[in-house]
Design a protein around this motif. Structure first.
Motif, PDB file in Angstrom:
ATOM      1  N   LEU A  65       0.854  -1.187   0.000  1.00  0.00           N
ATOM      2  CA  LEU A  65       0.000   0.000   0.000  1.00  0.00           C
ATOM      3  C   LEU A  65       0.886   1.232   0.000  1.00  0.00           C
ATOM      4  O   LEU A  65       1.836   1.320   0.797  1.00  0.00           O
ATOM      5  N   ASP A  66       0.581   2.199  -0.888  1.00  0.00           N
ATOM      6  CA  ASP A  66       1.394   3.417  -0.925  1.00  0.00           C
ATOM      7  C   ASP A  66       0.708   4.541  -0.147  1.00  0.00           C
ATOM      8  O   ASP A  66      -0.342   4.338   0.467  1.00  0.00           O
ATOM      9  N   GLY A 117       8.890   2.492  -0.936  1.00  0.00           N
ATOM     10  CA  GLY A 117       8.260   3.410  -0.001  1.00  0.00           C
ATOM     11  C   GLY A 117       6.891   2.902   0.443  1.00  0.00           C
ATOM     12  O   GLY A 117       6.293   3.451   1.372  1.00  0.00           O
ATOM     13  N   ALA A 118       6.381   1.876  -0.236  1.00  0.00           N
ATOM     14  CA  ALA A 118       5.084   1.309   0.144  1.00  0.00           C
ATOM     15  C   ALA A 118       5.257   0.394   1.353  1.00  0.00           C
ATOM     16  O   ALA A 118       6.381   0.040   1.720  1.00  0.00           O
ATOM     17  N   ARG A 119       4.145   0.012   1.963  1.00  0.00           N
ATOM     18  CA  ARG A 119       4.178  -0.858   3.136  1.00  0.00           C
ATOM     19  C   ARG A 119       3.479  -2.173   2.834  1.00  0.00           C
ATOM     20  O   ARG A 119       2.438  -2.194   2.192  1.00  0.00           O
TER      21      ARG A 119
END
Lengths: 173, 155
Positions: B13-14, B51-53
């Motif tokens: 998820l960004d 940078g997403a999780r």
């Protein structure tokens, strides 16, 4: 932040009817069930299911999922459309690509190629082509050679548009 | 059924809350536990690059029918057989079967609606297997007994 297994794994059958419409039938099994046992159970259930429906069963899948129960926030301005595309070759010479979303600018060269001097890049490559890894291509052939990595951008889909994309009616009538 | 290569699937998820999938095929015969170890390792390697999780990871074993037969001419996927199972106190599981055959619909019941004929051998065998101890509800409670079975027509 920790990944926690769901209480159950999902067994799903894909089906199609005479008009071509598709549907799925889902069942749950305990998460701790061994994959081989789950597949055996699915093979027993499939003919029982087929006898109850007029649809044809096209596929079955067993999914074991874990979720992050307290995910950290994504980095500011991260966008899944920005990919880092890593290319590998299998032992049979087939090309396999992995596209890592929201790839960090700081790991790229100005040309758009990925800077392989970074230890984190080397760690990823070693995790895929190492001798004792579990990863392979869609035919089960090991990945044996790293071919290169570059930046790529994907089209933003409608679902990926920002939620506050639309104009503020108070400011712009 | 033809077993396909199992795979690990990550959901990321960004910052705009858009999601993306990342998939890695794994060797056939890899156990769920070994795949989870591999997934955790891969997550630790991919994490510093994005940078997403990561919000979810799944290990998926899938199969396809290489030569599927034809559906019955009268089959309708929107005719759904709904089976409600009890899983102990205040715990239930709902199993839905799309395109349930017309011959299993009890049209003579006095209650109205469309019930499923539970005495039919095909339905009885299905229910017996469902409560054999293998299957659970979404919360991991084993299916114990059938509470209701009826037909719904979905739009």
């Amino acid at each position: 932040m920790a990944f926690v297994a769901r209480p159950s794994a999902q067994l799903t059958y894909g089906m199609v009817d005479a008009s071509g419409s598709r549907g799925t039938a889902s069942f749950d099994i305990p998460y701790g069930t061994l994959a081989a046992v789950a597949i055996a159970a699915a093979d027993v259930l499939r003919p029982l299911l087929a006898a109850t429906t007029g649809c044809t069963i096209l596929s079955q899948s067993i999914t074991y999922s874990s979720v992050d129960n307290a995910p950290a926030a994504a980095a500011a301005n991260s966008r899944v459309e920005r990919k880092g595309v890593f290319t590998f070759l299998t032992a049979a010479g087939k090309t396999v690509q992995y596209s890592i979303p929201s790839f960090l600018f700081s790991l790229e060269k100005t040309s758009g190629a990925i800077n392989e001097d970074w230890p984190v890049i080397q760690a990823l490559v070693n995790g895929i082509v190492g001798a004792d890894v579990i990863f392979c291509d869609s035919n089960g052939v090991d990945l044996t050679q790293y071919k290169g990595a570059r930046e790529a951008s994907r089209k933003t889909t409608r679902a990926q548009l920002p939620r506050d994309y639309y104009p503020d009616a108070d400011l712009i009538p | 059924m033809l077993q396909k290569q199992p795979f690990i699937r990550f959901v990321l998820l960004d910052s705009s809350e858009s999601s993306s999938l990342l998939r890695f095929n794994i060797r056939r015969g890899t156990t769920v536990a070994a795949a989870a170890v591999g997934a955790n390792d891969m997550r630790s390697r991919v994490g510093p690059l994005t940078g997403a999780r990561f919000t979810q990871q799944s290990v998926i074993y899938s199969s396809v029918e290489p030569e599927p037969g034809s559906p019955l001419p009268e089959s309708i996927a929107s005719r759904v057989g709904v089976f409600v199972f009890s899983c102990g106190l205040d715990q239930y599981a709902i199993v839905e079967i799309y395109g349930i055959r017309e011959e299993f619909i009890d049209i003579e019941n006095p209650c109205g609606g469309m019930l499923i004929t539970l005495t039919h051998p095909v339905i009885a065998a299905f229910i017996e297997y469902m409560i054999s101890g293998i299957f659970v509800n979404r919360f991991g409670h084993p299916l114990e007994s059938l509470e209701a079975a009826f037909v719904q027509i979905r739009p």
